[in-house]
Scaffold this motif. Structure first.
Motif, PDB file in Angstrom:
ATOM      1  N   ILE A 263      51.459  66.901 -46.764  1.00  0.00           N
ATOM      2  CA  ILE A 263      50.088  66.582 -47.168  1.00  0.00           C
ATOM      3  C   ILE A 263      49.854  67.110 -48.587  1.00  0.00           C
ATOM      4  O   ILE A 263      50.610  67.962 -49.069  1.00  0.00           O
ATOM      5  CB  ILE A 263      49.029  67.166 -46.200  1.00  0.00           C
ATOM      6  CG1 ILE A 263      49.181  68.682 -46.058  1.00  0.00           C
ATOM      7  CG2 ILE A 263      49.064  66.483 -44.858  1.00  0.00           C
ATOM      8  CD1 ILE A 263      48.078  69.327 -45.230  1.00  0.00           C
ATOM      9  N   VAL A 264      48.797  66.583 -49.233  1.00  0.00           N
ATOM     10  CA  VAL A 264      48.532  66.913 -50.633  1.00  0.00           C
ATOM     11  C   VAL A 264      47.051  67.244 -50.815  1.00  0.00           C
ATOM     12  O   VAL A 264      46.188  66.619 -50.197  1.00  0.00           O
ATOM     13  CB  VAL A 264      48.902  65.714 -51.551  1.00  0.00           C
ATOM     14  CG1 VAL A 264      48.664  66.051 -53.021  1.00  0.00           C
ATOM     15  CG2 VAL A 264      50.351  65.269 -51.333  1.00  0.00           C
ATOM     16  N   GLU A 275      50.157  57.409 -57.791  1.00  0.00           N
ATOM     17  CA  GLU A 275      51.353  58.071 -57.244  1.00  0.00           C
ATOM     18  C   GLU A 275      51.210  58.331 -55.744  1.00  0.00           C
ATOM     19  O   GLU A 275      52.180  58.173 -54.991  1.00  0.00           O
ATOM     20  CB  GLU A 275      51.612  59.380 -57.999  1.00  0.00           C
ATOM     21  CG  GLU A 275      52.090  59.165 -59.421  1.00  0.00           C
ATOM     22  CD  GLU A 275      52.219  60.445 -60.232  1.00  0.00           C
ATOM     23  OE1 GLU A 275      52.591  60.344 -61.415  1.00  0.00           O
ATOM     24  OE2 GLU A 275      51.945  61.548 -59.702  1.00  0.00           O
ATOM     25  N   ILE A 276      50.013  58.713 -55.320  1.00  0.00           N
ATOM     26  CA  ILE A 276      49.760  58.957 -53.892  1.00  0.00           C
ATOM     27  C   ILE A 276      49.968  57.667 -53.096  1.00  0.00           C
ATOM     28  O   ILE A 276      50.540  57.673 -52.006  1.00  0.00           O
ATOM     29  CB  ILE A 276      48.335  59.525 -53.682  1.00  0.00           C
ATOM     30  CG1 ILE A 276      48.203  60.933 -54.284  1.00  0.00           C
ATOM     31  CG2 ILE A 276      47.934  59.504 -52.209  1.00  0.00           C
ATOM     32  CD1 ILE A 276      49.114  61.990 -53.702  1.00  0.00           C
ATOM     33  N   CYS A 277      49.502  56.546 -53.646  1.00  0.00           N
ATOM     34  CA  CYS A 277      49.696  55.246 -52.971  1.00  0.00           C
ATOM     35  C   CYS A 277      51.183  54.908 -52.853  1.00  0.00           C
ATOM     36  O   CYS A 277      51.646  54.462 -51.797  1.00  0.00           O
ATOM     37  CB  CYS A 277      48.966  54.132 -53.728  1.00  0.00           C
ATOM     38  SG  CYS A 277      47.170  54.226 -53.620  1.00  0.00           S
ATOM     39  N   VAL A 278      51.930  55.128 -53.923  1.00  0.00           N
ATOM     40  CA  VAL A 278      53.359  54.797 -53.934  1.00  0.00           C
ATOM     41  C   VAL A 278      54.149  55.699 -52.980  1.00  0.00           C
ATOM     42  O   VAL A 278      55.068  55.249 -52.297  1.00  0.00           O
ATOM     43  CB  VAL A 278      53.920  54.894 -55.377  1.00  0.00           C
ATOM     44  CG1 VAL A 278      55.445  54.882 -55.390  1.00  0.00           C
ATOM     45  CG2 VAL A 278      53.391  53.736 -56.222  1.00  0.00           C
ATOM     46  N   HIS A 340      50.179  54.812 -43.533  1.00  0.00           N
ATOM     47  CA  HIS A 340      50.303  53.361 -43.373  1.00  0.00           C
ATOM     48  C   HIS A 340      49.314  52.635 -44.294  1.00  0.00           C
ATOM     49  O   HIS A 340      49.674  51.668 -44.979  1.00  0.00           O
ATOM     50  CB  HIS A 340      50.050  52.957 -41.914  1.00  0.00           C
ATOM     51  CG  HIS A 340      49.970  51.477 -41.729  1.00  0.00           C
ATOM     52  ND1 HIS A 340      51.090  50.660 -41.754  1.00  0.00           N
ATOM     53  CD2 HIS A 340      48.888  50.648 -41.556  1.00  0.00           C
ATOM     54  CE1 HIS A 340      50.708  49.401 -41.591  1.00  0.00           C
ATOM     55  NE2 HIS A 340      49.385  49.364 -41.475  1.00  0.00           N
ATOM     56  N   ASN A 341      48.067  53.101 -44.328  1.00  0.00           N
ATOM     57  CA  ASN A 341      47.045  52.447 -45.159  1.00  0.00           C
ATOM     58  C   ASN A 341      47.354  52.587 -46.648  1.00  0.00           C
ATOM     59  O   ASN A 341      47.101  51.671 -47.434  1.00  0.00           O
ATOM     60  CB  ASN A 341      45.662  53.021 -44.838  1.00  0.00           C
ATOM     61  CG  ASN A 341      45.206  52.664 -43.433  1.00  0.00           C
ATOM     62  OD1 ASN A 341      45.705  51.705 -42.842  1.00  0.00           O
ATOM     63  ND2 ASN A 341      44.269  53.420 -42.887  1.00  0.00           N
ATOM     64  N   LEU A 342      47.914  53.732 -47.041  1.00  0.00           N
ATOM     65  CA  LEU A 342      48.330  53.914 -48.438  1.00  0.00           C
ATOM     66  C   LEU A 342      49.439  52.933 -48.821  1.00  0.00           C
ATOM     67  O   LEU A 342      49.434  52.373 -49.920  1.00  0.00           O
ATOM     68  CB  LEU A 342      48.819  55.352 -48.669  1.00  0.00           C
ATOM     69  CG  LEU A 342      47.760  56.438 -48.800  1.00  0.00           C
ATOM     70  CD1 LEU A 342      48.390  57.820 -48.703  1.00  0.00           C
ATOM     71  CD2 LEU A 342      46.979  56.305 -50.102  1.00  0.00           C
ATOM     72  N   SER A 343      50.367  52.713 -47.910  1.00  0.00           N
ATOM     73  CA  SER A 343      51.501  51.817 -48.204  1.00  0.00           C
ATOM     74  C   SER A 343      51.027  50.392 -48.513  1.00  0.00           C
ATOM     75  O   SER A 343      51.684  49.660 -49.254  1.00  0.00           O
ATOM     76  CB  SER A 343      52.503  51.809 -47.048  1.00  0.00           C
ATOM     77  OG  SER A 343      51.952  51.163 -45.920  1.00  0.00           O
ATOM     78  N   GLN A 344      49.873  50.009 -47.955  1.00  0.00           N
ATOM     79  CA  GLN A 344      49.321  48.677 -48.215  1.00  0.00           C
ATOM     80  C   GLN A 344      48.720  48.566 -49.622  1.00  0.00           C
ATOM     81  O   GLN A 344      48.505  47.466 -50.134  1.00  0.00           O
ATOM     82  CB  GLN A 344      48.220  48.337 -47.187  1.00  0.00           C
ATOM     83  CG  GLN A 344      48.608  48.516 -45.725  1.00  0.00           C
ATOM     84  CD  GLN A 344      49.815  47.673 -45.337  1.00  0.00           C
ATOM     85  OE1 GLN A 344      49.776  46.453 -45.439  1.00  0.00           O
ATOM     86  NE2 GLN A 344      50.875  48.326 -44.907  1.00  0.00           N
ATOM     87  N   LEU A 345      48.448  49.711 -50.236  1.00  0.00           N
ATOM     88  CA  LEU A 345      47.779  49.720 -51.544  1.00  0.00           C
ATOM     89  C   LEU A 345      48.735  49.983 -52.707  1.00  0.00           C
ATOM     90  O   LEU A 345      48.338  49.892 -53.873  1.00  0.00           O
ATOM     91  CB  LEU A 345      46.689  50.808 -51.554  1.00  0.00           C
ATOM     92  CG  LEU A 345      45.608  50.704 -50.468  1.00  0.00           C
ATOM     93  CD1 LEU A 345      44.721  51.943 -50.484  1.00  0.00           C
ATOM     94  CD2 LEU A 345      44.764  49.448 -50.657  1.00  0.00           C
TER      95      LEU A 345
END
Length: 363
Positions: A263-264, A275-278, A340-345
């Motif tokens: 976690i961050v 970067e968090i999305c990637v 999972h939701n971040l990976s979509q963005l």
């Protein structure tokens, strides 16, 4: 004859790292392009750009100091001097195009290029455009934006939504988590919290972690902590006392830090958000409240609305952020949902899209 491109801007990692990513992407498509970066003397680009293998010239430029008007006395002279320095740089380098990424040096460099009829490009990473970029937008050939909905700041016909260029080493990282944990000399069986307040540090985040360090350790967490200059000595002392804490003013290998993290806790600058999305890391954002037009809150809120992050107000950081981090570390379902939701963005080819468009214009 090879093309020549000037890239102007800096001040923070949020401007410098996208600039380097764009230069590398252009070089990949056209290896013989010559680059010259232009930055503000005394700012971090003067160190980071040469480290990335590019040449940089510094100019005497600064921004308006809103906290102390007395410090602005020399500003007009600096601005005039910077325009003479820019003119000299152009007469020696003869650029075919100029790219501005934000920061003090962007304005005089792009203004001079536009006056000379040289194609100029702007990359606006934030969801709220900076004043200099807004002023330069009308004369730009193309404006690359990190998010949509930027028509309120720029001419709609010039906008191209590319996303924000994330450093290649982060986008392409194949680092094994165990190797990353070893790199920071931490333990393999503990959840790892990455604390990062942007390249210059974040006082409220550092104060919250400092106050809650025993609580975090007691809850079984270990910490990778980029402090910036704020409270660096106190953090280093904690790292000396506790094997569960790794602390430094700056993390050069952010790909290692992301690979190690479960976690961050972070500020919500545009590049950190990208970067968090990637990396798909569940994050508690603590937006810097004094960013222009409170754009960090807007950046973070876009992810919170999509259930892809959590957010704490800066004023509440000291009382809430450590507790939230402990709760998130204990809730695997919530972490998986956010990841999972971040990976979509995630946008992983922003730099390539910018590079293609720039090269198309100057061919």
């Amino acid at each position: 004859m090879s093309k020549r491109i000037i890239i102007a801007g800096g001040g923070t990692g949020g401007h410098i790292f996208p600039a380097i990513a764009i230069a590398n992407a252009i070089r990949l498509q056209q290896p013989d392009v010559e680059f010259l970066f232009v930055g503000a003397k005394g700012k971090m680009e003067m160190e980071r750009v040469p480290q990335a293998g590019f040449r940089i010239e510094g100019i005497d430029i600064a921004g308006l100091n809103r906290s102390s008007l007395i410090k602005n006395i020399g500003l007009p002279a600096k601005i005039i001097k910077s325009f003479f320095q820019v003119r000299k740089i152009f007469s020696e380098f003869h650029p075919d195009a100029v790219i501005g990424v934000g920061g003090y040096s962007t304005f005089p460099v792009l203004k001079h290029a536009q006056a000379k009829g040289i194609p100029t490009f702007i990359h606006e990473s934030n969801s709220f455009a900076g004043k200099a970029n807004k002023m330069l937008g009308k004369g730009a050939s193309k404006i690359f934006t990190g998010t949509d909905g930027m028509e309120k700041f720029f001419p709609a016909g010039k906008i191209m939504v590319t996303g924000n260029p994330v450093r290649k080493e982060i986008v392409e990282s194949k680092i094994d988590k165990n190797d990353a944990i070893n790199f920071f000399e931490l333990e393999h069986n503990k959840p790892t919290l990455l604390v990062v307040g942007g390249s210059l540090g974040a006082k409220s985040i550092n104060e919250a972690v400092l106050a809650g360090i025993d609580e975090l350790i007691k809850a079984g967490l270990q910490i990778i902590w980029q402090t910036g200059k704020s409270l660096a000595e106190e953090a280093a002392q904690k790292a000396a006392e506790h094997k569960e804490v790794w602390a430094n003013t700056f993390i050069s290998n952010m790909e290692m830090a992301y690979a190690a993290a479960d976690i961050v806790i972070a500020r919500a600058g545009a590049m950190t958000v990208a970067e968090i999305c990637v990396t798909n890391k569940p994050t508690i954002f603590v937006p810097y409240p004094f960013a222009a037009e409170d754009h960090q809150t807007v950046n973070a809120q876009q992810l919170v609305n999509k259930n892809a992050a959590l957010m704490v107000k800066d004023a509440d950081a000291k009382t809430k952020v450590v507790k939230m981090a402990i709760e998130l570390a204990a809730n695997a379902d919530k972490r998986n949902e956010i990841s999972h939701n971040l990976s979509q963005l995630a946008i992983t080819n922003a730099a390539e899209r910018v590079a293609t468009e720039v090269l198309k214009t100057i061919e």
